[in-house]
Every structure is written in structure tokens, then in C-alpha cells.
Design a protein around this motif. Structure first.
Motif, PDB file in Angstrom:
ATOM      1  N   PRO A   1     -20.411  -1.243  24.260  1.00 33.52           N
ATOM      2  CA  PRO A   1     -20.018  -1.699  22.919  1.00 33.52           C
ATOM      3  C   PRO A   1     -18.726  -2.510  22.959  1.00 33.52           C
ATOM      4  CG  PRO A   1     -20.485   0.673  22.966  1.00 33.52           C
ATOM      5  CD  PRO A   1     -20.415   0.216  24.382  1.00 33.52           C
ATOM      6  N   LYS A   2     -18.664  -3.483  22.072  1.00 33.01           N
ATOM      7  CA  LYS A   2     -17.423  -4.229  21.914  1.00 33.01           C
ATOM      8  C   LYS A   2     -16.475  -3.431  21.017  1.00 33.01           C
ATOM      9  CE  LYS A   2     -19.673  -8.769  22.168  1.00 33.01           C
ATOM     10  NZ  LYS A   2     -19.883 -10.064  21.463  1.00 33.01           N
ATOM     11  N   THR A   3     -15.194  -3.645  21.209  1.00 30.83           N
ATOM     12  CA  THR A   3     -14.218  -3.012  20.320  1.00 30.83           C
ATOM     13  C   THR A   3     -13.401  -4.099  19.632  1.00 30.83           C
ATOM     14  OG1 THR A   3     -12.573  -2.821  22.087  1.00 30.83           O
ATOM     15  CG2 THR A   3     -14.050  -0.966  21.759  1.00 30.83           C
ATOM     16  N   LYS A   4     -12.999  -3.808  18.409  1.00 31.85           N
ATOM     17  CA  LYS A   4     -12.247  -4.782  17.627  1.00 31.85           C
ATOM     18  C   LYS A   4     -11.259  -4.039  16.745  1.00 31.85           C
ATOM     19  CE  LYS A   4     -14.502  -8.239  16.038  1.00 31.85           C
ATOM     20  NZ  LYS A   4     -15.432  -9.095  15.230  1.00 31.85           N
ATOM     21  N   PHE A   5     -10.038  -4.589  16.644  1.00 32.37           N
ATOM     22  CA  PHE A   5      -8.988  -3.964  15.840  1.00 32.37           C
ATOM     23  C   PHE A   5      -8.367  -5.020  14.924  1.00 32.37           C
ATOM     24  CE2 PHE A   5      -9.139  -2.148  20.085  1.00 32.37           C
ATOM     25  CZ  PHE A   5      -9.423  -0.810  19.807  1.00 32.37           C
ATOM     26  N   ASN A   6      -8.162  -4.638  13.677  1.00 37.62           N
ATOM     27  CA  ASN A   6      -7.463  -5.490  12.720  1.00 37.62           C
ATOM     28  C   ASN A   6      -6.514  -4.606  11.912  1.00 37.62           C
ATOM     29  OD1 ASN A   6      -8.564  -8.439  12.593  1.00 37.62           O
ATOM     30  ND2 ASN A   6     -10.397  -7.159  12.844  1.00 37.62           N
ATOM     31  N   GLU A   7      -5.247  -4.886  12.017  1.00 38.77           N
ATOM     32  CA  GLU A   7      -4.241  -4.078  11.337  1.00 38.77           C
ATOM     33  C   GLU A   7      -3.218  -4.989  10.664  1.00 38.77           C
ATOM     34  OE1 GLU A   7      -4.198  -0.806  11.214  1.00 38.77           O
ATOM     35  OE2 GLU A   7      -5.726  -0.299  12.721  1.00 38.77           O
ATOM     36  N   THR A   8      -2.839  -4.638   9.445  1.00 38.32           N
ATOM     37  CA  THR A   8      -1.725  -5.292   8.768  1.00 38.32           C
ATOM     38  C   THR A   8      -0.650  -4.247   8.527  1.00 38.32           C
ATOM     39  OG1 THR A   8      -3.153  -6.927   7.706  1.00 38.32           O
ATOM     40  CG2 THR A   8      -0.980  -6.581   6.742  1.00 38.32           C
ATOM     41  N   SER A   9       0.567  -4.580   8.912  1.00 37.87           N
ATOM     42  CA  SER A   9       1.647  -3.602   8.844  1.00 37.87           C
ATOM     43  C   SER A   9       2.824  -4.156   8.060  1.00 37.87           C
ATOM     44  CB  SER A   9       2.089  -3.218  10.260  1.00 37.87           C
ATOM     45  OG  SER A   9       3.137  -2.270  10.227  1.00 37.87           O
ATOM     46  N   PHE A  10       3.411  -3.292   7.240  1.00 38.46           N
ATOM     47  CA  PHE A  10       4.568  -3.644   6.407  1.00 38.46           C
ATOM     48  C   PHE A  10       5.695  -2.692   6.794  1.00 38.46           C
ATOM     49  CE2 PHE A  10       7.121  -3.009   2.576  1.00 38.46           C
ATOM     50  CZ  PHE A  10       7.367  -4.308   2.170  1.00 38.46           C
ATOM     51  N   ASN A  11       6.792  -3.234   7.330  1.00 42.47           N
ATOM     52  CA  ASN A  11       7.850  -2.390   7.861  1.00 42.47           C
ATOM     53  C   ASN A  11       9.215  -2.777   7.304  1.00 42.47           C
ATOM     54  OD1 ASN A  11       6.566  -0.649  10.120  1.00 42.47           O
ATOM     55  ND2 ASN A  11       5.727  -2.695  10.444  1.00 42.47           N
ATOM     56  N   PRO A  12       9.772  -1.932   6.415  1.00 44.89           N
ATOM     57  CA  PRO A  12      11.122  -2.172   5.906  1.00 44.89           C
ATOM     58  C   PRO A  12      12.176  -1.471   6.765  1.00 44.89           C
ATOM     59  CG  PRO A  12      10.099  -0.401   4.680  1.00 44.89           C
ATOM     60  CD  PRO A  12       9.090  -0.852   5.720  1.00 44.89           C
ATOM     61  N   ARG A  13      13.408  -1.916   6.623  1.00 45.14           N
ATOM     62  CA  ARG A  13      14.534  -1.269   7.286  1.00 45.14           C
ATOM     63  C   ARG A  13      15.777  -1.463   6.431  1.00 45.14           C
ATOM     64  NH1 ARG A  13      17.385  -3.119  12.925  1.00 45.14           N
ATOM     65  NH2 ARG A  13      18.152  -4.781  11.569  1.00 45.14           N
ATOM     66  N   LEU A  14      16.658  -0.451   6.432  1.00 46.54           N
ATOM     67  CA  LEU A  14      17.940  -0.552   5.759  1.00 46.54           C
ATOM     68  C   LEU A  14      19.016  -0.012   6.692  1.00 46.54           C
ATOM     69  CD1 LEU A  14      19.682  -1.156   3.264  1.00 46.54           C
ATOM     70  CD2 LEU A  14      19.229   1.193   2.501  1.00 46.54           C
ATOM     71  N   ALA A  15      19.991  -0.852   7.005  1.00 47.86           N
ATOM     72  CA  ALA A  15      21.124  -0.439   7.832  1.00 47.86           C
ATOM     73  C   ALA A  15      22.400  -0.497   7.000  1.00 47.86           C
ATOM     74  CB  ALA A  15      21.251  -1.345   9.054  1.00 47.86           C
ATOM     75  N   LEU A  16      23.334   0.364   7.331  1.00 53.90           N
ATOM     76  CA  LEU A  16      24.586   0.444   6.594  1.00 53.90           C
ATOM     77  C   LEU A  16      25.723   0.654   7.573  1.00 53.90           C
ATOM     78  CD1 LEU A  16      25.323   2.548   3.417  1.00 53.90           C
ATOM     79  CD2 LEU A  16      26.673   2.933   5.471  1.00 53.90           C
ATOM     80  N   LYS A  17      26.817  -0.065   7.356  1.00 47.57           N
ATOM     81  CA  LYS A  17      28.049   0.152   8.121  1.00 47.57           C
ATOM     82  C   LYS A  17      29.208   0.317   7.157  1.00 47.57           C
ATOM     83  CE  LYS A  17      30.886  -2.850   9.586  1.00 47.57           C
ATOM     84  NZ  LYS A  17      31.651  -3.970  10.178  1.00 47.57           N
ATOM     85  N   TYR A  18      29.985   1.371   7.371  1.00 46.30           N
ATOM     86  CA  TYR A  18      31.145   1.613   6.499  1.00 46.30           C
ATOM     87  C   TYR A  18      32.378   1.851   7.359  1.00 46.30           C
ATOM     88  CZ  TYR A  18      34.145   3.483   2.833  1.00 46.30           C
ATOM     89  OH  TYR A  18      35.179   3.681   1.959  1.00 46.30           O
ATOM     90  N   GLN A  19      33.404   1.056   7.141  1.00 50.70           N
ATOM     91  CA  GLN A  19      34.668   1.166   7.865  1.00 50.70           C
ATOM     92  C   GLN A  19      35.524   2.219   7.157  1.00 50.70           C
ATOM     93  OE1 GLN A  19      35.036  -1.173  10.493  1.00 50.70           O
ATOM     94  NE2 GLN A  19      36.758   0.032  11.262  1.00 50.70           N
ATOM     95  N   LEU A  20      35.400   3.469   7.614  1.00 51.83           N
ATOM     96  CA  LEU A  20      36.101   4.564   6.946  1.00 51.83           C
ATOM     97  C   LEU A  20      37.612   4.398   7.066  1.00 51.83           C
ATOM     98  CD1 LEU A  20      35.710   7.236   5.406  1.00 51.83           C
ATOM     99  CD2 LEU A  20      35.763   8.410   7.619  1.00 51.83           C
ATOM    100  N   THR A  21      38.079   4.143   8.272  1.00 55.87           N
ATOM    101  CA  THR A  21      39.485   3.821   8.518  1.00 55.87           C
ATOM    102  C   THR A  21      39.519   2.674   9.517  1.00 55.87           C
ATOM    103  OG1 THR A  21      39.802   5.300  10.425  1.00 55.87           O
ATOM    104  CG2 THR A  21      40.071   6.269   8.230  1.00 55.87           C
TER     105      THR A  21
END
Length: 805
Positions: free
Chosen positions: A531-551
Motif C-alpha cells: 500500500p501507498k502511504t500519504k500524509f497531509n497536515e496543517t499546523s498552527f503554532n503560536p509562541r509568546l516570549a517575555l524578557k523583564y530586566q528586574l535589576t
């Protein structure tokens, strides 16, 4: 292919040489002296350049330098040196006159002034980057005596490099407990090292042209797409030096462990054309120091089988930099690279392993060629357009004893016809292109990009029908496999400087993946077509980064996002998978997805740095290798890939670096790790190991390292140790009753190196695994049962020379 590659390289060398000779001279000259701020000693090999241009030079052994042909007017001159903070000085250059300048550089003991790009695709100093980034510098590569990326990644917190095959030394890297398939390895920000190359790639990528390696942990799919679930490792190559230079290195070690490196770099007088060329040859002789046994004393007996395989590896390449090729402010870069390796392992008695078609041996030949073009064009004062495209041709031929053993096992020990003996052959062609647009809008730094990736892999290999219930039992056949994958992705990211202390980096990426596999055979050996194999995928990937200079000294960072990996391009096993319809990959397989978060706190003191990093990743639909179920066996398959379970990895990494007094650096890191599947693994369900089968194999519960560097004057002494705590590892025996999950003991290995500089020359010597620690159990029927060193100390000594002229 080699002839074409050498012809193109010669043509480019001729073009650059001609351009050098025709370059027009500029107006003014700059001369001066660069020294250490503390002791006033002159610093050699410091890069001095005119900001915003490619014009510059390197300081001589006494710290003096001269830069010629500088346009008249106000200029900013920059001095950069590894281990020191960069310094800028403003000068006014007059036509026909010499301007004198002096730099006093201050040490940057922890490389906080190193510029990195991987975390956000935009340049930042290490101490300021919003997404925590770790760097392996060129200085670290020398201190480790790292000839390849495998050695370069040793002792990096959260990373574990390992061998998984005694007969072929297949290597891989694990990041925070997840396998190599979850870590995207990039070269200059492009995902061109995957698929077929990933099998032996870590040891095949030489460090001859590497400037630094950047490591970002945690979900990276929002920027880099598929397979960046655990993070990304970005290998950054060198740029041409400001003045002509030649570097050479010759190294010899025990067991025929020899390395030869040469590189050359130059720019023309105007500084707008630069060229790097390099070549590297690394030889490894076979090592046999251990044998089968259940105790360390038993293991420390030679058995005539390789613990380290024989390898002949060649790396060579070039990079050509052209400034202002079409406009006054653009840049064009061409890179080319070739990798050729032949490795052989297995039974070494009477050089048995040198015959590729014998039992108990493996022989692998690799030829890989890369071509890359990168174009950058500023658009006004605030924006830039960048386009990168790369083509890779990867070829592999391999033999192992699987076909021979299966044939003999189905023919009462009779060997196959010599005309049927042929290697596994793979041909992979990959093309990847990325277009990105960056723009600075007040306190926002916006980046938009699109990427297209395509690969085609054709494989052939010899196999034998081993299913006794089949009417074709014992028939030999050639399997032909055609595989392909296409991925299209688009991403957007905003680096928002909310305030001088707070930076937010939201981003998202959308990818569409399609791939397929088709198998045929040269003769009928099953009642139906594969048998043949076939894959179709759509992916949605968010990201949130944060940097805080405390001192001023304390920086807090947080990063959360999702990741995905499409069911294509699994880690290869030449014994079972390559080109073989014996391994079933159903079209119903689900893509792996992840949710990841980490939080870090860093204290940056002048002589003291402390860091803590908490990480967490939830991996859904983990794909793994398993025996074929009854329905799959009816299709003619022996093994299959399947979604086995969900898993969680988490832990904390602690790191401290101290500079107690001049010329001494001390560093240590320690990690507490946990990695478990949600349920017991099915293949251990009815055994005494059912409960502990939940633990992710090869993920130590604790890990760490220590490092000491002492550099008085022209000397450099380095000692570093790598600690690995207990972990679980599967032993899959040919006798099912002997199979088990072993809980390993903690251990620590140490490496040492000493060097001294004599003008242009540098003499050095060192040893790896200096106390010859070896694992305490070994079984030949499971070549992947490796969890600690299989051989003792490796000693080496060498000499290098660096000439600027």
C-alpha cells in the motif's frame, strides 16, 4: 560531481583574485594599538573594522594594527575579540593622512557580549536576547578539541549526545529528554540537516568553518517549523577576515585518531569582496576494548568487535561574500560544502570488517554536497529584505548483515548468490528557500517570513521473506522505495519593547506538510501490492516570549509555545528500515504535537553569573517503533511505526560561572529531570518492567558538568567533567526472556587539555575520558545497548599555526 565542485571553486578563486588586484584604493589610513585594559599587554588577532562596512584588519602579535583605504570623514571604528567586550571609537579620517587610535578592551568572561540570532531571527547580545540562548564559541571548540558537532555539544546543559550502535556508531543528540527527531539542526539558520543526513550527521559536520553554535531550548516551531519541538541548534559559519590569513592544524592521537585542518581567509583592499576556503581530514582507527558481560570486569575483555568504528572523513568548502553587488548597500553570499566519509565496523579479527558483505559487519559510504545563496537588501533606514536558498545532494551506500543473516536463517545456513549481494543505496535531493522581511517601527521590530521545503528520497535494498506462514518464505528480493515531502510555512513575529525593562515577543507560524511513500519490489513476494502511504497536515503554532530586566544584573525570561512534527523522516535504522517494506508507516499516523514552556532567571555580575531554567513539555501522539500487529503482518510487514502515547518531560537546570581572579574561570551546572509516558509501554505490559517502562529511556534523572579554565600569559589549561545520573535503557535481546529495562548507575568522565602559544604557533596536548570509565554491562545482540563509554582514554597532541599578512 567532485570535478564540477572543484572547477567552480577554482573559478571563484580566480574571480576573487582578479577582483583583489583591480580593487581601487580609498582615501585615508588608520593605525593604532589594542591592549588589555587591566595589564596593558598587547592583544593579538583582535578584529578591527569600520562600522557599517567590511573594511578592517586584525591586530598583530604585539597588538598593533593598520587599516588602509578608509573613506574620508567621520567613521566609527570597532574592536572585537572573543572573551572581551567590543569597543567603539569615533574618529575623523582625512584624505592622504594617517589617523592613530588606541583600544583598551575589557574582559567579557562569560561571553555576554556575544551576538546571537537564533532565538528571534534578529541579532542581540547574549545578555539582552529575549529568548534564552546558549552559545558554544570558537574558543570553546578549541578547549574541547572538538573536531565535529557531536564533540562540540558535549557538556552543554540540557543536551546529551550519544552513540546508539556498536557496529556503525550512529550518533544523536537529545534535548531536555526528547530525541534527535525533535531537535532541528540548522546551518546559518536554515534547516538543511535533516532526513537522511541526520543518521550520522553530528559526527560528519566538521568544525573547520564553524564560528559558533547557538542553542535555543523549548518549542521553536513558531519560527522554524517542523521538528523544532524540543528546540533548535544553529551552526553559524565564519565570515572572511579583514586581512589575508592562513590557519593550519595537525593533530595525532592513539588508535589512529588523527586530524588535519587548513583554512584561508581574505578580503580585497576595498573590503567588499571576501573569501573563505577550508579543508578538514579526520581519521579514526578501530577500537576494541570491551566485550559481552554482566559486570564491569567481564565487560573489560576484548571480543574482536568494534567499540569505535574505522572512519575516513573529509570536509571541504568555501564562502564568498560580495558587498554591494547590485546596489550600494546590499550583500550577496555564496557557500559550498562537500562531505565524504567511509566508515566500517563489526568483527575486526583478521580485518573481517573490511569485507562489506560478511556477517557481523557494517560499511557506510556518504557523499554530501551543499550549495547555498543568501541575499540581503536594506530598504531605507529601518527595513531589510533577506532571501536564502539552498540545495543539498546526499548519497549513501551501506551494507550490513541483515540480508545475509535472514537469507542464511531461511536456507539452513546456505549463503546467497554473490550476484544478489548489493548495498543499500539512498539518494536524497533537498531544496529549501526562505524569504523574510524585517522592519523597525518605533519600539517594535517586526519580522515576516515564508519558507518552502522539498525533499525526494529514493532507496533500494536487499531483503528476504522471513514469515514462515508465507508461500514466498525464503525468497530474496530487492525493495525499491520512493519517498517525498513538501512543506510550506509562513510566520510573523513582533519584538515589542514595551519599556526599557520589558520586552514581549509574540509570534505565530502556519505550516502545511504533505508527504508520501511508495514501495515496490523487483519480484513478487507478497500476494498484494504494497500500500501507498500519504500524509497531509496543517499546523498552527503560536509562541509568546517575555524578557523583564528586574535589576541591572537580574534578567527574567519566559517562553511558551506549541510545536509539531509530521510523520516523515524518522531516525533511520539501517538494519531494519532503509528502503524496506518490512516497516509499515500507516497513513493514519497522527502528527506529534507539543505544548512547551520555560522560565529562566539570570544574574549577570562582573565576575559571577548564576542561572536557573525551569522547563516543561507535553508531547502528544509520540511516534515510536514497534513489532507489526497481525493485520499489518498480512500486508507483508514485520515492523511498524505507531502513536504509542502522550508524554511529559520537565525539570530544572542550574548553572554558575565564577571568575575568582584573573585568568581563572570556574563553571558548574546541574539538572534535575523527569520524563514519563502517561501509561506503561505496551511492549513491556506483561513483564516485571511494566511500571518502570513509563520512564522515557535514555533520559538521566540528574545531569551536570564542571569546567575549569586557567590561562596565565601564553598558557591555557582546561579541565571539564561530565556527570550523568541514573537512567533507564531498554535491552532487547534476541532471546525474549532475557530482554529487560536496566537502571544504570551514575557516573562522571573527565577531559583535559593544555596549550601554549609561541608567536604564530600553538602547541597543545590533551586526553578524553582520562580515567577510562566504561559501562558495566554489554550485549552484542542489541547493538544499541550503549549508555556509557565503551573504551578508555584517548590521548592527542598537535600543533597549529595562524598567520596574518
Amino acid at each position: 560531481m567532485k570535478t564540477t565542485y572543484l572547477f567552480l571553486l577554482s573559478l571563484m578563486l580566480w574571480y576573487v583574485s582578479d577582483a583583489f588586484s583591480q580593487a581601487q584604493k580609498s582615501e585615508g589610513t588608520l593605525s593604532g594599538y589594542v591592549q588589555d585594559k587591566k595589564n596593558g599587554e598587547g592583544l593579538p588577532s583582535v578584529t578591527i573594522f569600520v562600522k557599517g562596512t567590511s573594511q578592517g584588519t586584525s591586530s598583530r602579535s604585539d597588538g598593533t594594527f593598520v587599516v588602509r583605504n578608509i573613506p574620508e570623514g567621520k567613521q566609527t571604528i570597532v574592536a572585537q575579540y572573543v572573551g572581551y567586550k567590543p569597543q567603539e571609537v569615533n574618529v575623523t579620517v582625512e584624505s592622504g593622512k594617517n589617523t592613530e587610535i588606541r583600544f583598551e578592551l575589557e574582559e567579557d568572561m562569560f561571553n555576554l557580549e556575544q551576538v546571537v540570532v537564533t532565538g528571534t531571527r534578529t541579532p542581540h547580545y547574549v545578555k539582552n536576547v529575549p529568548v534564552r540562548t546558549e552559545v558554544v564559541t570558537s574558543q570553546s571548540l578549541r578547549a574541547k578539541n572538538a573536531q565535529n558537532i557531536f564533540e562540540a555539544l558535549e557538556a552543554i546543559p540540557g543536551l546529551r549526545v550519544e552513540n546508539q550502535c556498536q557496529f556503525c556508531n550512529f550518533s544523536m543528540v537529545r534535548m531536555q529528554g526528547l530525541g534527535a527527531e525533535h531537535t532541528q539542526v540548522q546551518i546559518n539558520g536554515q534547516p538543511i540537516y535533516s532526513g537522511l543526513a541526520s543518521v550520522y550527521g553530528l559526527e560528519q559536520i566538521g568544525t573547520g568553518d564553524v564560528d559558533r553554535i547557538e542553542i535555543v531550548k523549548g518549542a521553536g516551531s513558531a519560527l522554524y517549523g517542523s521538528s523544532a519541538v524540543a528546540g533548535a541548534i544553529n551552526i553559524i559559519t565564519r565570515e572572511p577576515s579583514a586581512i589575508p590569513s592562513i590557519s593550519a592544524d595537525i593533530q595525532f592521537g592513539n588508535y589512529g585518531t588523527n586530524a588535519y585542518n587548513i583554512s584561508s581567509s581574505m578580503r580585497n583592499d576595498k573590503g567588499n569582496i571576501g573569501l573563505n576556503v577550508y579543508a578538514q581530514k579526520v581519521d579514526h582507527g578501530v577500537i576494541d576494548e570491551t566485550g559481552e558481560g554482566d559486570t564491569r570486569q567481564e565487560v573489560k575483555q576484548k571480543d574482536g568487535v568494534t567499540d569505535r568504528v574505522e572512519s575516513k572523513l573529509h570536509n571541504m568548502g568555501f564562502s564568498l561574500y560580495l558587498d554591494n553587488p547590485f546596489f550600494k548597500d546590499d550583500k550577496l553570499i555564496f557557500r559550498g560544502k562537500g562531505i565524504n566519509e567511509k566508515r566500517a565496523g563489526g568483527t575486526i579479527t583478521n580485518d573481517y570488517y573490511k569485507n562489506p558483505f560478511t556477517d557481523g559487519t557494517e560499511n557506510i559510504t556518504t557523499h554530501r554536497y551543499e550549495g547555498e545563496m543568501n541575499y540581503m537588501k536594506p530598504l531605507g533606514q529601518r527595513s531589510e529584505l533577506q532571501f536564502n536558498t539552498a540545495y543539498i545532494n546526499h548519497n549513501r551506500e551501506a551494507t550490513n548483515d541483515s540480508f545475509l543473516n535472514d537469507y542464511m536463517g531461511t536456507h539452513d545456513g546456505e549463503t546467497p548468490n554473490v550476484l544478489d549481494m548489493r548495498p543499500y543505496i539512498a539518494r536524497e535531493n533537498t531544496w529549501v528557500s526562505t524569504l523574510s522581511f524585517t522592519s523597525r517601527l518605533e519600539n517594535h521590530n517586526l519580522i515576516l517570513g515564508a519558507q518552502y521545503y522539498t525533499t525526494n528520497l529514493n532507496e533500494t535494498g536487499m531483503y528476504t521473506v522471513v514469515d514462515k506462514a508465507s508461500e514466498y518464505y525464503g525468497n530474496a528480493y530487492q525493495s525499491i522505495a520512493h519517498k517525498h515531502a513538501r512543506e510550506m510555512g509562513a510566520y510573523i513575529q513582533d519584538e515589542w519593547n514595551v519599556s526599557p525593562r520589558l520586552t514581549l515577543v509574540p509570534g505565530v507560524r502556519v505550516d502545511h506538510h504533505s508527504s508520501g511513500e511508495e514501495y515496490t519490489s523487483d519480484r513478487k513476494v507478497f500476494d498484494s501490492d504494497f500500500p501507498k502511504t500519504k500524509f497531509n497536515e496543517t499546523s498552527f503554532n503560536p509562541r509568546l516570549a517575555l524578557k523583564y530586566q528586574l535589576t541591572r544584573q537580574i534578567t527574567l525570561r519566559a517562553n511558551a509555545g506549541t510545536g509539531f512534527r509530521a510523520p516523515y523522516g524518522f531516525s533511520e535504522d539501517l538494519h531494519l528500515c532503509s528502503g524496506s517494506p518490512r516497516v509499515w508507516k500507516s497513513s493514519e499516523l497522527k502528527a506529534e504535537t507539543s505544548r512547551s514552556a520555560n522560565f529562566s532567571a539570570d544574574y549577570y555580575g562582573h565576575h559571577f553569573q548564576v542561572s536557573a531554567n525551569l522547563f516543561y513539555t507535553f508531547l502528544k501522539n509520540k511516534i515510536d517503533f514497534a513489532d507489526a500487529d497481525d493485520e499489518v503482518k498480512k500486508l507483508g510487514y514485520t515492523y511498524q511505526w505507531e502513536n504509542i502515547d502522550d508524554a511529559v518531560v520537565k525539570g530544572i537546570e542550574l548553572m554558575v560561572m565564577v571568575n575568582p581572579f584573573r585568568n581563572l574561570n570556574v563553571g558548574a551546572d546541574f539538572a534535575l529531570n523527569s520524563g514519563k509516558y502517561n501509561n506503561n509501554r505496551g511492549d513491556w505490559a506483561e513483564t516485571e518492567y511494566a511500571d518502570i517502562s513509563r520512564y522515557i529511556p535514555r533520559f538521566p534523572s540528574t545531569s551536570g558538568s564542571i569546567k575549569l579554565e586557567y590561562s596565565p600569559k601564553s598558557w591555557m589549561f582546561t579541565l571539564y567533567g561530565i556527570y550523568q545520573g541514573k537512567m533507564y535503557i531498554d535491552y532487547i535481546s534476541e532471546t525474549a526472556a532475557k530482554s529487560k529495562i536496566k537502571k544504570t548507575d551514575p557516573y562522571m568522565t573527565f577531559n583535559a587539555r593544555v596549550s601554549r602559544r609561541f608567536g604564530l604557533f600553538n602547541l597543545y596536548a590533551g586526553a578524553k575520558n582520562i580515567f577510562s570509565y566504561m559501562q558495566d554491562e554489554k550485549h552484542l545482540d542489541d547493538a544499541a545497548f550503549i549508555y556509557a563509554p565503551l573504551y578508555g582514554a584517548l590521548y592527542y597532541a598537535g600543533i597549529s599555526v595562524n598567520m596574518n599578512y
